[in-house]
Write a protein that holds these residues in place. Sequence first.
Motif, PDB file in Angstrom:
ATOM      1  N   VAL A  26       2.281  15.963  -8.206  1.00 35.90           N
ATOM      2  CA  VAL A  26       2.073  16.729  -6.975  1.00 35.90           C
ATOM      3  C   VAL A  26       2.961  17.971  -6.971  1.00 35.90           C
ATOM      4  O   VAL A  26       2.511  19.082  -6.679  1.00 35.90           O
ATOM      5  N   ASP A  83      -3.720  10.000   1.746  1.00 40.21           N
ATOM      6  CA  ASP A  83      -2.436  10.298   2.365  1.00 40.21           C
ATOM      7  C   ASP A  83      -1.445  10.780   1.316  1.00 40.21           C
ATOM      8  O   ASP A  83      -1.554  10.456   0.130  1.00 40.21           O
ATOM      9  N   GLU A  84      -0.453  11.542   1.777  1.00 41.15           N
ATOM     10  CA  GLU A  84       0.713  11.833   0.947  1.00 41.15           C
ATOM     11  C   GLU A  84       1.849  10.973   1.461  1.00 41.15           C
ATOM     12  O   GLU A  84       2.554  11.332   2.403  1.00 41.15           O
ATOM     13  N   PRO A  96      -1.941  10.916  -8.676  1.00 45.05           N
ATOM     14  CA  PRO A  96      -1.082  11.356  -7.570  1.00 45.05           C
ATOM     15  C   PRO A  96       0.377  10.928  -7.692  1.00 45.05           C
ATOM     16  O   PRO A  96       1.034  10.671  -6.680  1.00 45.05           O
ATOM     17  N   GLY A 110      -2.803  14.191   2.406  1.00 45.40           N
ATOM     18  CA  GLY A 110      -2.729  14.823   1.095  1.00 45.40           C
ATOM     19  C   GLY A 110      -3.488  16.132   1.054  1.00 45.40           C
ATOM     20  O   GLY A 110      -3.088  17.081   0.358  1.00 45.40           O
ATOM     21  N   ARG A 161      -6.647  17.322  -2.386  1.00 44.49           N
ATOM     22  CA  ARG A 161      -7.127  15.953  -2.223  1.00 44.49           C
ATOM     23  C   ARG A 161      -8.038  15.835  -1.006  1.00 44.49           C
ATOM     24  O   ARG A 161      -7.996  16.664  -0.096  1.00 44.49           O
ATOM     25  N   ASP A 188      -1.590  19.667  -0.104  1.00 47.02           N
ATOM     26  CA  ASP A 188      -2.041  20.483  -1.236  1.00 47.02           C
ATOM     27  C   ASP A 188      -2.484  21.870  -0.776  1.00 47.02           C
ATOM     28  O   ASP A 188      -2.135  22.883  -1.390  1.00 47.02           O
TER      29      ASP A 188
END
Length: 546
Positions: A124, A169-170, A119, A182, A164, A186
């Motif tokens: 990403v 989390d992002e 990640p 996340g 994900r 995505d």
Amino acid sequence: MDITRIRITAHAPGQDRVLTDEALGFLLQLHDAFECTRQQLLQDRRRRRAAFADGDSPRFLESTRRIREDASWRVAPPAPGLEDRRVEITGPIERKMTINALNSGAKVWLADCEDASSPLWRNVIASQVNLQDAIRGSIAFTSPEGKEYKVTAPETPTIVVRPRGWHLDEHRILVDGRPMSGSLVDFGLHVLHNADDLIAAGRGPYFYLPKLESHHEARLWNDVFVMAQQLLVLPQGTIRATVLIETITAAFEMEEILFELREHSAGLNAGRWDYLFSMIKAFRLRGPEFVLPDRARLTMTAPFMRAYTEQLVRACHRRGAHAIGGMAAFVPSAKDPEATERALAAVASDKAREAGDGFDGSWVAHPGLVETCRSAFDAVLGDRPNQLERTREDVPVDGAALIDLSTTEGDITEAGLRSNIEIGIRYMEAWLRGHGAVAIHSLMEDAATAEISRSQVWQWIHNESATADGRTITRERCEAIVDELAAGFDRNPGNRYREAIALFREIALEETYPAFLTLAGTERYLGDGAERPITGPIPVQERVAA
């Protein structure tokens, strides 16, 4: 939408193309609608995990009995491009691997933002750029050596994106100071940028949903799909999703998961590696009867794995949904033709078993396995696109069989212990450098297989298990193996073995058991967005506290 609430804390090539104002506004709408529910469901996971540690066991839900017993409902018919799925190739959305997957001859390409992708922020963003270029027919790549890659296949696979999982989390996209999901990042970026082009090409925005632990989590995804289709003015049911049944709790809710996703369902997949990881994680403190042998001995012929896969086919075909088999992770090598021939024979046998059991298709990790998988399914399917008519009513719905590990054959060996430690460290070193799918000893390792490796080591230590030679597996014994292996690891510039060894010690050798290595690794080493390589010698005797 007030996108000034969003703060992006990193930058990568292609970011301006991906994170447009329109895209950020769309992500913000999804975040505001579903973040609260996501957090509640993650809390439910933690409560369930604690209950298993206290001696509870998963079971079929009494509250959903009516769904299982109602024989009248079905999922939607297969979507365009998903009628025939006899061979699916998986891998990260790296530019060269994207082109290789599109040229592979597979029916489906699982474009993986999750277990096969590290990640790092550049990954990403690059994954979304590469998806856009692949869908628009403009993707090409030239290697540093000057070799050119381009799509030449007259027919390319249907693209199915794996975002994900809900737990990730992002952390580079913050809303009011808190990270976005996340999963929604995505999903949202792909569906916003590519849905119209996919539909125009006779396909659609299709997804593989990982790590689900309950039908409530499937319901959340369904709500996300409904809202996204409304916002983008897409007909309801345009989005389709295949759910990976790769947790033990999901195995007890397969029909309920299909029910929640009915008009958006594309079936279920037997995610064998994560499923094994889930079993070990759920029962890691339940005593010797739940301790499994060497990873290499955990084949799909083990009784508890047979129960899982056959009940999956039964659940799917009762409801008109595809059942997709597990991963063949072997990486063919021209340097060792004899070993390759033996491995291909084993892959052919495994795929023939899946086709014979009623699966409609299966996964491979390398283009060199596509023909082997296709031949096995051709022998059973012939000209039919699938075998949905095989409802497998002969398979008993048996919850006890799903968690009965007592008949699993095999030993824990010194070689198996060393292999788990080596694979765990080597994989995490590559993951920290940005590579989520790594060939190690002729097998394609990803986060799921690394999870098995480190979880077995933790479980063996805490259950005082012994190897076949009678020696107890202790932390000190594992530390000595780590030190021995560390001295032999490559020390090329840019390696991250120092951190990988520290991370392995944290997630496999310490008293506390982190739920996911990807969470621990991201929080400790990628949480600030840093992607700089660490150089220098590996400190053999270094110890890192949890």
